[in-house]
Every structure is written in structure tokens, then in C-alpha cells.
Scaffold this motif. Structure first.
Motif, mmCIF file in Angstrom:
data_model
loop_
_atom_site.group_PDB
_atom_site.id
_atom_site.type_symbol
_atom_site.label_atom_id
_atom_site.label_comp_id
_atom_site.label_asym_id
_atom_site.label_seq_id
_atom_site.Cartn_x
_atom_site.Cartn_y
_atom_site.Cartn_z
ATOM 1 N N LEU A 148 65.535 13.599 28.748
ATOM 2 C CA LEU A 148 64.116 13.927 28.935
ATOM 3 C C LEU A 148 63.578 13.321 30.227
ATOM 4 N N GLU A 149 64.128 12.160 30.601
ATOM 5 C CA GLU A 149 63.681 11.506 31.832
ATOM 6 C C GLU A 149 64.064 12.311 33.068
ATOM 7 N N VAL A 150 65.225 12.981 32.995
ATOM 8 C CA VAL A 150 65.699 13.719 34.167
ATOM 9 C C VAL A 150 65.411 15.212 34.072
ATOM 10 N N LEU A 151 64.978 15.661 32.906
ATOM 11 C CA LEU A 151 64.801 17.091 32.664
ATOM 12 C C LEU A 151 63.797 17.731 33.614
ATOM 13 N N VAL A 152 62.732 17.007 33.914
ATOM 14 C CA VAL A 152 61.684 17.529 34.804
ATOM 15 C C VAL A 152 61.789 16.894 36.181
ATOM 16 N N ARG A 153 61.907 15.570 36.200
ATOM 17 C CA ARG A 153 61.825 14.832 37.460
ATOM 18 C C ARG A 153 62.913 15.214 38.448
ATOM 19 N N GLU A 154 64.169 15.159 38.000
ATOM 20 C CA GLU A 154 65.270 15.373 38.943
ATOM 21 C C GLU A 154 65.340 16.814 39.466
ATOM 22 N N PRO A 155 65.247 17.837 38.593
ATOM 23 C CA PRO A 155 65.241 19.207 39.132
ATOM 24 C C PRO A 155 64.083 19.470 40.084
ATOM 25 N N LEU A 156 62.885 18.931 39.738
ATOM 26 C CA LEU A 156 61.726 19.143 40.616
ATOM 27 C C LEU A 156 61.893 18.417 41.948
ATOM 28 N N THR A 157 62.471 17.213 41.891
ATOM 29 C CA THR A 157 62.738 16.475 43.135
ATOM 30 C C THR A 157 63.649 17.291 44.040
ATOM 31 N N ILE A 158 64.693 17.853 43.423
ATOM 32 C CA ILE A 158 65.633 18.684 44.188
ATOM 33 C C ILE A 158 64.930 19.922 44.734
#
Length: 609
Positions: free
Chosen positions: A170-180
Motif C-alpha cells: 500500500l505504501e508503494v502502490l500510489v507513491r512509487e508509480p506516480l513518482t515514476i
């Protein structure tokens, strides 16, 4: 989306407000993560002065020319600001902007993590609560097939694994894809040609990482099962410590436990080494991409002149910025595989069907008025028939005793009356109402149970008594203890009824534990009493004391007594002699003795006249 993940994420519904806040701050984090690198371009431009100054403010001509507009506007700002305040001042302004952007980026990251913490820990709490509730709701038959240690492992280790794996996603579900995504948009704005070139390597890297984690779920499942096994060994060893010591079996059990932990050691090494491979592997592939990027991008700067030096340096920063979220996503992919194994074991318990429940239109029965009727019942454990066409009537206010050799089905009958198990055929009725139509809670409220094994809890005498009646006063507790002849030893304790009795009542003798169990049933004060060899653990003196108390308690009360010591049931209104799940004799003590049949043989075996 993964089927187990969907089911587990259902537990996040009560915490959706935290999820929304997490998403909101993650969007801001991702946006400012990209902006903080874009802001490097004007600062580097000031330092190296590579761009010809623009003194006229550029005009925005639409989305298609946004890149050139942005570059020209930066150049315009740098030129005019440097002319007015000097290059040093412009550099300070740009540094301040970059510091502010990085500060905001990290603040948004903190707030995103802050809110997801409540969601993660809330889901962990709710799954554990649901697991515990389901475990104590499930019928006893479920635990005759499952190891208790395995169930404990699922409630503790597997649920924790879900938090570390599924919920960390859940921590990476939004943050990491959006950062990319935001970083890639910025990269396209700087150079479309270079960005397309970079993306040739991403699918290759993804494929390599995916192949490395392919077998992780299977290994994780084996590790969880092995952990359940050695937890069972711990539970069984501590429960049976007297037997282990008396038979000098410490070495045998130690060998068995060490064999299990050795297997768990190898499985865990395999899992963690495979998981640890994800981070260096993804980083190495990222560095290879950066190296190729330096060659191709350097050609564009040095030979073609289609890309400025400051823009290319910032571009490299952005390309490297993609590595961190990419690494986090590859780790999440590994975690998902481990989480699958844990979630499968947790959901197996949560989705287990409970065959013994209250019906939809359950009858709530508050009183017992007439009789208990057992009509032609059959019951079997798996394929072994325990009771065959068994029929019996227990009128209100009467005491019926069941006697017979071990395995004749006496205790099974008590378990069926309380609906710990359900019959396969026939009917058990209370006041002509099938117990399967009754509300389960109200049925068990009518029945007081005292078992052969005194089941007590690691708490005070008072707390153990209150299980019988939650709102009982101290006076009622003491009165019940007196009826069971238990108060004589309780009052000798310095703390009285507040005394802690230890694990499973280990601080009490066998007779004291049994009298406390009887006192608990007395406090409940139900109309029907089921005594499953209730005096078997008592010495002769205690037996006499408790027998007198039981006889007083059973006056004008319906009682079903399962007896091993025949001396305790000679005053019963009806004695039923059982053999291989059937009734072979019934009558009063005197009647059965005159027949000189099976009952007489049982009596003579116990040297009772």
C-alpha cells in the motif's frame, strides 16, 4: 489484482479515510519529487552560463510548445534577474527554491507514511481479532484435525507477514508509480528521443526480476507450515512436560524440535536470499541503464548539440530517481509472493465453514420446563460409528447417570447435548424442540458443564468464577465456592478469591481444581447440569465433600451424570449402562444389582458392594 490481496484489502474499509489522505500526500510527494530535479536545470544554467540570455518574456502558445516555453521562461528569469541583482543573487534564489522543493517533498512523504501507519496497524488488529473470533467459534471437530500450534502460527506469524508484505505494498502502490510517471513526464519534456531510448531497457529489467522471484510463494508456504509444526511441538511439550520428564524423553523431543527448526532455517535462508537479490539486481540493472544513457545522451550534448549540459545533468538525476521507486516496486513484487502464502493460510481459517451455528430463525429458549428427549440418534467420528440408534428420556428434576467402559459413547452424548458436535441422524430435543432449532447461546445458557479435565485459566479465582456469571457479586462467588466445598481452601490464600491460580490452575491440586470447576457451574445456576466424570480427579475425602455438594445442587435440577466411579451415582433416579454406543441395561442401582448383568460386573470390578 491478486485474489488474496483483494480479500485482505477488504479489512482496510474502516480505515479508508487514512487511505485517501495517504494517496493525497503521495501525489504531492511524487509531483515535488519530479519538480525538485527539474529545478536543478536553472541553477546549473546560472553556474555554467551555457544558454544565450532571453530578455523578452516568452508567450505561452499551448500544450504542444510547453517544453520550449518552460525553457525560455527559465532563461528569461535568469537573464533579467542576473542583470538586475547579479548572478550570485540569482543562484541563491535558485538554491532556496530547490531546498524548499526538497523540504516539501519530504514533508509530504512523512505525512503519507504517517496516515498509512494507522491503516496498516488497524488492518493487522482487525485480521487478528477476526482470526481469534473465528477460531473460538469453530467447532471442536476442526481442532481435532488441526494442530493448535499451527493455528497460533497463523494468528501471529502469518498475520504479521501479511502486514509486512501485502500492507507494505500500500505504501508503494500510489507513491512509487506516480513518482515514476511524474519523473517520466519531466524527462519527456527535456528530451523525447532520450526517454524513448531509456525505456528499451525497462521491460528487460522487469523480466529478469520477475524470473528471480518466481518460486518464492511455494517456499514461503512451506516455511509457514514448518513454523506451525514447531509451534505445535512447543505447545505440546509445555503441556506434557511431566510426561516428557518422567519418561526421560527430553532428548527425543529435543531432536524432533531441532529437526523442524533446521528445516525452517534452510527454507528461510532460501527465501531471504532470493528476496535480498531483488535490491542489488534492480540497482545493477538501473546502473547499466544509466551507463548506456551517459553514452547516448553524451553524444546528443557533445556532437548533436540537441541537449544542453545542465538539462542532461538534471535528466541523469531524474533517471536515477526512477531507480528508487523501481527498486521498491520490485521488492513489493517479492513481498506479494510471500504475502500470498501467508494470506492463503489466514484465509483458510477465516473462510472455514462453521457447521454448528444458530439457524436463521433461531428460537431463544429461556426456561426448561419438561424433559430432554434423545430420539434414535446416530453419531460417528469420520467412519467410526460411536452411537447407534440411541434413545433416552431425561425428565425435568431427575438425575440420569451414564455408565460403561471407556469408548462406549458416554462423553460423546454430553458433547452432542451441548452441540459441540452435531448428530448424523435422529434428534435431541429439549421440551420437544430440536436443539438444532435453538439459538446456540440460549441452549448453552441452559446447561452447566463440569468436565473430567478441569479447564481453568491463568487468572484469579474470581475471574475464573465470573466465566459462569459475568455480573456475579463477591458474595455470590463465595456462596458458590461453599456449595462446592471449595471455599475452605480458597479462604486460606492470603489474597482469597483474588489469588492467581497459574497456568491451567497449576498452583492448585487436582481436587482443588475440580471443586473450583464445580463451583463455577454452581454459580452459573443452569436448569440442566452435565457432569462428565466430575469427581474422577478427587481423592476420597474431597470426593465425599464434593459428592455431598453435588447431591445438594442436583436436588430439583435435571442432571446428566457421566460416571466412572460407580459409588458416586448410586442415588441416581436412572442408571443407563452403555456398551459400544448402545444401551444394554437401565434402571435404579437396586434394580440393576438384582439383574446380575453388565452393571453388576462393573460394580464388582470396582470392588463396590
Amino acid at each position: 489484482m491478486n485474489e488474496y490481496f483483494k480479500k485482505i484489502i477488504y479489512f482496510a474499509k474502516p480505515y479508508k479515510s487514512y487511505a485517501y489522505l495517504n494517496v493525497f500526500f503521495n501525489i504531492l510527494y511524487a509531483l515535488f519529487s519530479a519538480l525538485s530535479f527539474v529545478a536543478l536545470i536553472p541553477m546549473l544554467t546560472v553556474l555554467f552560463d551555457t544558454k544565450k540570455g532571453i530578455t523578452e518574456k516568452p508567450v505561452y502558445e499551448g500544450i504542444t510548445s510547453i517544453t520550449s516555453y518552460f525553457e525560455n521562461y527559465m532563461s528569461y528569469f535568469i537573464t533579467t534577474n542576473s542583470q538586475q541583482y547579479g548572478a550570485q543573487n540569482t543562484l541563491l534564489v535558485m538554491v532556496a527554491v530547490i531546498i524548499t522543493l526538497f523540504l516539501l517533498k519530504n514533508l509530504f512523504n512523512y505525512w503519507a507514511m504517517y496516515f498509512i501507519t494507522f491503516l496498516r496497524n488497524g488492518v493487522l488488529k482487525d485480521i487478528r481479532n477476526a482470526m481469534y473470533k473465528k477460531s473460538i467459534d469453530l467447532p471442536l471437530s476442526f481442532f481435532s484435525e488441526k494442530r493448535k500450534g499451527d493455528v497460533i502460527s497463523r494468528i501471529t506469524a502469518d498475520v504479521l507477514e501479511i502486514q509486512h508484505s501485502f500492507l507494505s505494498i500500500l505504501e508503494v502502490l500510489v507513491r512509487e508509480p506516480l513518482t515514476i510517471i511524474f519523473t517520466i513526464i519531466a524527462m519527456f519534456m527535456i528530451s523525447t528521443k532520450l526517454t524513448i531510448f531509456v525505456f528499451i531497457f525497462i521491460p528487460i529489467a522487469g523480466l529478469v526480476i520477475s524470473l528471480a522471484g518466481k518460486t518464492l510463494k511455494k517456499s514461503s508456504q512451506k516455511a509457514s507450515e514448518e513454523q506451525g509444526y514447531f509451534l505445535s511441538l512447543i505447545e505440546e511439550s509445555l503441556s506434557g512436560l511431566k510426561v516428557i520428564k518422567s519418561f526421560n524423553a527430553e532428548a527425543k523431543f529435543n531432536k524432533k524440535f531441532q529437526g523442524s527448526t533446521e528445516e525452517f532455517y534452510h527454507l528461510n535462508n532460501k527465501i531471504l536470499n532470493r528476496q535480498n537479490l531483488s535490491s542489488p539486481l534492480s540497482e545493477f540493472l538501473g546502473i547499466v541503464t544509466i551507463a548506456v544513457l551517459l553514452i547516448f545522451g553524451g553524444h546528443m550534448v557533445l556532437n548533436e548539440g540537441s541537449l544542453s549540459g545542465p538539462a542532461f545533468i538534471s535528466y541523469l538525476g531524474m533517471a536515477y530517481n526512477i531507480l528508487t521507486p523501481a527498486k521498491a516496486m520490485s521488492k513489493a513484487s517479492y513481498s506479494l509472493k510471500r504475502g500470498n502464502a501467508a494470506a492463503e493460510r489466514v484465509l483458510e481459517i477465516l473462510e472455514e465453514r462453521n457447521p454448528i451455528t444458530s439457524p436463521a430463525q433461531a428460537i431463544k429458549k429461556e426456561h426448561f420446563d419438561d424433559k430432554i428427549t434423545i430420539e434414535n440418534i446416530n453419531f460417528k467420528y469420520e467412519n467410526e460409528l460411536i452411537l447407534k440408534d440411541f434413545s433416552l428420556t431425561v425428565p425435568k428434576g431427575k438425575t440420569v447417570a451414564l455408565v460403561g467402559q471407556s469408548g462406549s459413547g458416554k462423553s460423546t452424548l454430553a458433547n452432542l447435548l451441548t452441540r459441540f458436535w452435531d448428530i448424523n441422524a435422529g434428534a435431541i430435543k429439549i421440551d420437544n424442540e430440536d436443539i438444532r432449532n435453538l439459538d446456540l447461546h440460549s441452549l448453552r445458557s441452559l446447561i452447566g458443564l463440569v468436565t473430567q479435565d478441569s479447564i481453568l485459566f491463568n487468572d484469579s479465582i474470581k475471574a475464573n468464577m465470573l466465566i459462569g456469571k459475568e455480573d456475579a457479586t463477591d458474595e455470590e462467588i463465595i456462596a458458590a465456592l461453599k456449595v462446592a466445598n471449595a471455599y475452605e481452601f480458597v479462604q486460606d490464600f492470603p489474597q482469597g478469591i483474588e489469588t492467581n491460580i497459574g497456568d491451567s490452575g497449576s498452583k492448585l491440586s487436582g481436587g482443588q481444581k475440580q471443586r473450583l470447576s464445580i463451583a463455577r457451574a454452581v454459580l452459573k445456576n443452569p436448569p440442566i447440569m452435565v457432569l462428565d466424570e466430575a469427581t474422577s480427579a478427587l481423592d476420597t475425602e474431597s470426593e465425599k465433600l464434593v459428592q455431598d455438594a453435588l447431591e445438594n445442587m442436583m436436588k430439583n435440577r435435571t442432571s446428566l451424570v457421566i460416571a466412572h466411579r460407580l459409588s458416586t451415582i448410586q442415588n441416581a433416579d436412572l442408571i443407563v449402562v452403555m456398551q459400544k454406543g448402545q444401551i444394554v441395561e437401565q434402571g435404579t442401582h437396586e434394580e440393576l444389582m438384582q439383574r446380575n448383568g453388565t452393571y453388576t460386573k462393573l460394580v464388582s470390578l470396582q470392588s463396590f458392594e
